[in-house]
Design a protein around this motif. Structure first.
Motif: not given
Ligand code: COI
Length: 355
Positions: A174, A176, A211, A213, A308, A310, A313-315
């Motif tokens: 993931k 960020f 967070k 990631y 994914d 980040g 505030d969304s993914e």
């Protein structure tokens, strides 16, 4: 040109202490190191010695002004026990590109490759044989002149150390997308492999990890919209059948794995485009279902599949599967282990002329 590298092998190797099934990157080091000094405008005294601490004067300029650059490379071993280097000349050339940007002297590229070959030949028993594992090689150069004023140093050291390593990530990752801090801007040092680039990335990377990631995805310095690269890797997206990777715009590192993946994908018939790509375009492609795959490429990570991203505030959902990314990974690992034909002539064998 043949260089006279003075080799002093250790009496007793420590390789017996290594657990080849558990080798996280960068924690264990081989028996030897390569060192060369720069004095009076010349590289002198190339040597391979036992791995040891180096005494550092407190005014050594690298400590104050960060005149320090490095490379990351891997040695593997084929089924016949012959060590292999992956495109070492590319790293030798990139080191000198970085040296130029940082006001440092060039290191002779043939000595760079020769030093690597001799070191790897000597420490060959440290190369993990498992596919996906390797002997990570870290060539680096730093200013070791003792001086407080601000100018290019006149004394440097070039060193290569080696560290056996297993896979960097054993999972999909993931990222960020960072919208406060930047990694690089045009005209800065982003396209050099300068130690300071990584220093400035540490705080944002730690924040991203806190967070949940794995790495930061860096955006451009002007609009925080165009994607540059991730923490330790370049990045590729597959949108509607086409691969897109950010073009080398002066703020992005020209990864050796990146260039190899472009070559490989094109050879397999994929369209690959190097162009600016924005986070908005990724969000749109994710929403309309055309974002098919994303992966990062780098020496240490190899090919890292991205699940994914980040962003604010969304993914941004990428995908749970990477069929082409997996093909790229298997092909590169296969070539590196000598199990697949090296049709691109990437591998350099270490045999014959050595210690
Ligand atoms: C590499 O991939 O070789 C790098 O230099 C990244 C490093 C910070 C682990």
């Amino acid at each position: 040109m043949k260089h006279n590298i003075k080799i002093t092998p250790v009496q007793q190797s420590k390789v017996g202490e290594l657990d080849f099934n558990n080798i996280p990157l960068g924690k264990t080091f081989t028996d030897h190191m390569f060192i060369c000094d720069y004095e009076n405008g010349q590289w002198i005294n190339p040597r391979i010695e036992s791995l040891h601490d180096i005494s550092t004067h407190p005014a050594a300029m690298a400590l104050h002004y960060g005149q320090a650059i490095f490379e990351g490379m891997k040695a593997t071993i084929d089924v016949n026990g012959i060590p292999l280097l992956f495109r070492p000349a590319k790293n030798a050339a990139r080191l000198n590109f970085s040296a130029d940007r940082m006001g440092m002297p060039h290191f002779p590229e043939d000595l760079f490759v020769e030093g690597l070959k001799q070191l790897v030949a000597l420490d060959k028993n440290w190369i993990p044989p498992q596919e996906g594992s390797a002997l990570y090689l870290r060539p680096f150069m730093y200013a070791d002149e003792h001086f407080i004023g601000m100018r290019a140093a006149t004394h440097y050291k070039f060193i290569i150390i080696a560290s056996p390593s297993g896979p960097y990530f054993n999972k999909r990752i993931k990222l960020f997308a960072e919208t406060k801090y930047i990694r690089a801007a045009q005209g800065g040092t982003g396209e050099a492999k300068a130690a300071g680039n990584y220093a400035a990335a540490i705080k944002p990377s730690e924040m991203a990890k806190a967070k949940g990631y794995d790495q930061v995805l860096w955006l451009d310095a002007h609009e925080f919209n165009y994607i540059q690269e991730a923490g330790t890797m370049n990045i590729f997206f597959k949108i509607n059948g086409e691969f897109i990777t950010p073009s080398l715009d002066g703020a992005i590192l020209a990864g050796v794995t990146r260039m190899s993946v472009i070559e490989l994908l094109k050879d397999k018939g994929y369209k690959v485009t190097e162009r600016p790509i924005s986070i908005d375009e990724i969000i749109k492609a994710s929403k309309n279902g055309t974002l098919e795959e994303a992966f990062g490429t780098g020496t240490a990570v190899g090919i890292a599949m991205i699940q994914d991203i980040g962003y604010k505030d969304s993914e941004i959902y990428v995908s749970d599967e990477n069929p082409v990314g997996q093909m790229v990974l298997d092909t590169i690992n296969g070539i590196r282990s000598g199990k697949r034909e090296d049709k691109y002539n990437w591998m350099v064998k270490i045999e014959g002329e050595l210690v």
